[in-house]
Design a protein around this motif. Structure first.
Motif, PDB file in Angstrom:
ATOM      1  N   LYS A 189      12.064 -22.041  41.907  1.00 10.63           N
ATOM      2  CA  LYS A 189      11.060 -22.914  41.285  1.00 10.63           C
ATOM      3  C   LYS A 189       9.872 -23.184  42.202  1.00 10.63           C
ATOM      4  CE  LYS A 189      10.523 -27.454  39.112  1.00 10.63           C
ATOM      5  NZ  LYS A 189      11.183 -28.735  38.757  1.00 10.63           N
ATOM      6  N   ASP A 190      10.127 -23.404  43.470  1.00  6.63           N
ATOM      7  CA  ASP A 190       9.054 -23.684  44.428  1.00  6.63           C
ATOM      8  C   ASP A 190       8.773 -22.503  45.352  1.00  6.63           C
ATOM      9  OD1 ASP A 190       8.761 -26.373  43.496  1.00  6.63           O
ATOM     10  OD2 ASP A 190      10.586 -26.889  44.606  1.00  6.63           O
ATOM     11  N   LYS A 191       9.257 -21.318  44.936  1.00  6.69           N
ATOM     12  CA  LYS A 191       9.079 -20.118  45.785  1.00  6.69           C
ATOM     13  C   LYS A 191       8.667 -18.933  44.917  1.00  6.69           C
ATOM     14  CE  LYS A 191      13.305 -20.665  47.238  1.00  6.69           C
ATOM     15  NZ  LYS A 191      14.602 -20.472  47.953  1.00  6.69           N
ATOM     16  N   ARG A 192       7.627 -19.109  44.107  1.00  9.29           N
ATOM     17  CA  ARG A 192       7.196 -18.074  43.170  1.00  9.29           C
ATOM     18  C   ARG A 192       6.896 -16.750  43.876  1.00  9.29           C
ATOM     19  NH1 ARG A 192       5.744 -19.607  38.121  1.00  9.29           N
ATOM     20  NH2 ARG A 192       4.527 -17.686  37.903  1.00  9.29           N
ATOM     21  N   ASP A 193       6.120 -16.836  44.934  1.00  7.34           N
ATOM     22  CA  ASP A 193       5.705 -15.615  45.637  1.00  7.34           C
ATOM     23  C   ASP A 193       6.907 -14.839  46.165  1.00  7.34           C
ATOM     24  OD1 ASP A 193       3.087 -16.177  45.093  1.00  7.34           O
ATOM     25  OD2 ASP A 193       2.632 -16.997  47.084  1.00  7.34           O
ATOM     26  N   LYS A 194       7.903 -15.583  46.618  1.00 12.54           N
ATOM     27  CA  LYS A 194       9.092 -14.935  47.158  1.00 12.54           C
ATOM     28  C   LYS A 194       9.825 -14.163  46.060  1.00 12.54           C
ATOM     29  CE  LYS A 194      13.199 -15.763  50.007  1.00 12.54           C
ATOM     30  NZ  LYS A 194      14.028 -16.775  50.705  1.00 12.54           N
ATOM     31  N   TYR A 195       9.890 -14.732  44.858  1.00 11.64           N
ATOM     32  CA  TYR A 195      10.573 -14.028  43.770  1.00 11.64           C
ATOM     33  C   TYR A 195       9.792 -12.785  43.346  1.00 11.64           C
ATOM     34  CZ  TYR A 195      13.015 -12.829  39.528  1.00 11.64           C
ATOM     35  OH  TYR A 195      13.724 -12.121  38.582  1.00 11.64           O
ATOM     36  N   ILE A 196       8.484 -12.920  43.255  1.00 11.54           N
ATOM     37  CA  ILE A 196       7.663 -11.766  42.878  1.00 11.54           C
ATOM     38  C   ILE A 196       7.816 -10.642  43.898  1.00 11.54           C
ATOM     39  CG2 ILE A 196       5.267 -10.990  42.626  1.00 11.54           C
ATOM     40  CD1 ILE A 196       4.792 -13.880  41.415  1.00 11.54           C
ATOM     41  N   ASP A 197       7.834 -10.988  45.174  1.00  9.38           N
ATOM     42  CA  ASP A 197       8.053  -9.976  46.216  1.00  9.38           C
ATOM     43  C   ASP A 197       9.437  -9.342  46.065  1.00  9.38           C
ATOM     44  OD1 ASP A 197       5.551 -10.456  47.262  1.00  9.38           O
ATOM     45  OD2 ASP A 197       6.259 -11.794  48.851  1.00  9.38           O
ATOM     46  N   GLN A 198      10.429 -10.155  45.662  1.00 11.65           N
ATOM     47  CA  GLN A 198      11.780  -9.623  45.481  1.00 11.65           C
ATOM     48  C   GLN A 198      11.834  -8.643  44.313  1.00 11.65           C
ATOM     49  OE1 GLN A 198      14.649 -10.359  47.529  1.00 11.65           O
ATOM     50  NE2 GLN A 198      15.162  -8.474  46.439  1.00 11.65           N
ATOM     51  N   VAL A 199      11.153  -8.978  43.206  1.00 10.51           N
ATOM     52  CA  VAL A 199      11.095  -8.068  42.057  1.00 10.51           C
ATOM     53  C   VAL A 199      10.475  -6.738  42.470  1.00 10.51           C
ATOM     54  CG1 VAL A 199       9.980  -7.667  39.821  1.00 10.51           C
ATOM     55  CG2 VAL A 199      11.067  -9.868  40.282  1.00 10.51           C
ATOM     56  N   ILE A 200       9.397  -6.799  43.231  1.00  9.58           N
ATOM     57  CA  ILE A 200       8.722  -5.574  43.684  1.00  9.58           C
ATOM     58  C   ILE A 200       9.632  -4.767  44.607  1.00  9.58           C
ATOM     59  CG2 ILE A 200       6.813  -4.722  45.099  1.00  9.58           C
ATOM     60  CD1 ILE A 200       5.132  -7.045  43.905  1.00  9.58           C
ATOM     61  N   GLU A 201      10.346  -5.453  45.477  1.00 10.24           N
ATOM     62  CA  GLU A 201      11.297  -4.754  46.350  1.00 10.24           C
ATOM     63  C   GLU A 201      12.402  -4.102  45.537  1.00 10.24           C
ATOM     64  OE1 GLU A 201      14.511  -5.937  49.828  1.00 10.24           O
ATOM     65  OE2 GLU A 201      12.634  -7.077  49.708  1.00 10.24           O
ATOM     66  N   ASP A 202      12.873  -4.813  44.504  1.00 12.42           N
ATOM     67  CA  ASP A 202      13.958  -4.288  43.667  1.00 12.42           C
ATOM     68  C   ASP A 202      13.522  -3.061  42.863  1.00 12.42           C
ATOM     69  OD1 ASP A 202      15.511  -6.337  44.639  1.00 12.42           O
ATOM     70  OD2 ASP A 202      15.393  -7.570  42.827  1.00 12.42           O
TER      71      ASP A 202
END
Length: 417
Positions: A189-202
């Motif tokens: 919820k408070d780490k949007r950029d981190k999730y987007i980076d994770q999707v790109i890594e995945d």
């Protein structure tokens, strides 16, 4: 093996090169009283008159009994593989409880994410296969399937592997889309950029495992911004993925422009699309993929299909089958809603459920129309004409389904081997 299908009342099919746009979507070829010769799953002859000259000792004859014939239906936006169901939310929706309140109470998409995460592979497979069998009975012969109910790599891969195995085991051809950016997990919820980076890594893992040909992002207020969508899709395109985008479902926030600029195959939903974006889509080869069953089930506005056609867009119509906003495998009903609520003509709907979605899935050279040299993916309907198919709504009109020249469904039942 050679098969001859005769005693067909009328064939209805598009013959135009896709994407078929604007007023051309109503351009359909009709052939009265034809017969087809099929060999090794491929249409070899479409003709009229006496078919007996094509007979040999290894020929099967099929009597269509004056049913009409259209290409096998192609549903190019579904969420087939998921755990659980969400019927407990239905009374709340009818009572007017806002979706965000349902979400806060543990419902909504995060409920399905949780159920999918904890479902076994076999449970997901059996549930999806049951739905796939129903879709086949309604004449669907090719299907796009998205992940998106994992929001972590392990579960997303589990969904895609289920779809891959179904594609290997089921007559319907399945085309997989990775939708890791379907929602923001609550732990991010408070780490949007981190999730987007994770999707790109995945994306790299999905690519290496060859689990999907397409990548999708839900670009919408409260989900992912146009800038975030562009970042994910740009990375996906660099890896060789083709693109499909959820956009303009509730608000127009720039997702359609991003989709066009990145040459996405489809941009989907479009209830809130602007006229300027319609004009941009009309100049592109991106398909506008409309999902009227979702508007019907949620009691929301419908996409402005008539205006889109007037502007010259190429349209597809898809079911959006999913547990939250479209829990129905009846693709024929989706097409009938497109007629009644999107104000699309039956001929336009045929184009939007056959050749245009085939183009969006890069399979139009093989399926999507009834032509010599194409796969014999064929749907016979117990209807006097095409208009009746859209007019007489809510039932299954299927007479027979042929996939790659083989009869699988007859009288709305699976043919015994």
């Amino acid at each position: 093996m050679k098969t001859i299908i005769h005693n067909i009342k009328t064939i209805y099919t598009s013959k135009l090169k896709p994407p078929v746009k604007g007023k051309d979507m109503a351009s359909i070829e009709t052939i009265d009283q034809p017969y087809l010769v099929i060999e090794d799953g491929i249409i070899q002859v479409i003709d009229k008159g006496n078919y007996h000259k094509h007979l040999d000792s290894d020929t099967e004859i099929y009597d269509a009994k004056q049913s009409i014939m259209i290409p096998g239906l192609i549903d190019s936006h579904t969420h087939l593989v998921f755990g659980g169901s969400r019927e407990f939310e239905f009374s709340q929706k009818i009572a007017g409880v806002p979706y965000l309140d349902i979400l806060a109470a543990g419902g909504g998409i995060l409920n399905t994410v949780n159920a999918t995460k904890y479902a076994s592979f076999d449970e997901l497979y059996e549930q999806a296969k049951k739905s796939l069998d129903e879709m086949f009975l309604f004449g669907v012969t090719s299907l796009e399937v998205k992940s998106g109910y994992g929001l972590d790599l392990e579960t997303e891969m589990k969904q895609l592997k289920v779809a891959k195995l179904l594609n290997e085991n089921h007559p319907i051809d399945i085309y997989m889309t990775y939708l890791g950016a379907h929602a923001l997990p609550k732990e991010y919820k408070d780490k949007r950029d981190k999730y987007i980076d994770q999707v790109i890594e995945d994306l790299n893992v999905i690519h290496q495992e060859k689990l999907a040909d397409y990548v999708d992002v839900f670009c919408e207020t409260g989900v992912f911004t146009a800038k975030e969508t562009k970042k994910i899709l740009t990375a996906a395109k660099k890896l060789g993925f083709k693109l499909r985008v959820h956009s303009d479902e509730i608000e127009s926030i720039g997702g359609t422009k991003v989709s066009i600029n990145l040459e996405a195959k489809t941009v989907d939903h479009l209830m809130a699309i602007t006229e300027s974006d319609m004009e941009l889509l009309a100049k592109s080869n991106t398909i506008g993929n409309l999902l009227p069953s979702t508007s019907f089930f949620l009691n929301k506005e419908y996409a402005p299909a008539r205006k889109m056609i007037e502007k010259g867009m190429a349209l597809a119509v898809s079911s959006d089958y999913n547990p939250g906003s479209t829990p129905s495998e009846n693709y024929q009903l989706t097409l009938q809603i497109a007629g009644n609520k999107l104000r699309m003509l039956p001929t336009e709907i045929l184009t939007a459920s056959t050749i245009n979605p085939a183009y969006s899935l890069d399979i139009d050279e093989f399926v999507g129309s009834i032509e010599v040299g194409k796969s014999a993916d064929l749907l016979l309907l117990d209807c006097p004409n095409l208009d009746y198919f859209i007019y007489h709504y809510g039932i299954n009109h299927t007479h027979s389904v042929f996939k790659k020249g083989k009869l699988f469904i007859e009288n709305r039942k699976v043919v015994d081997e």
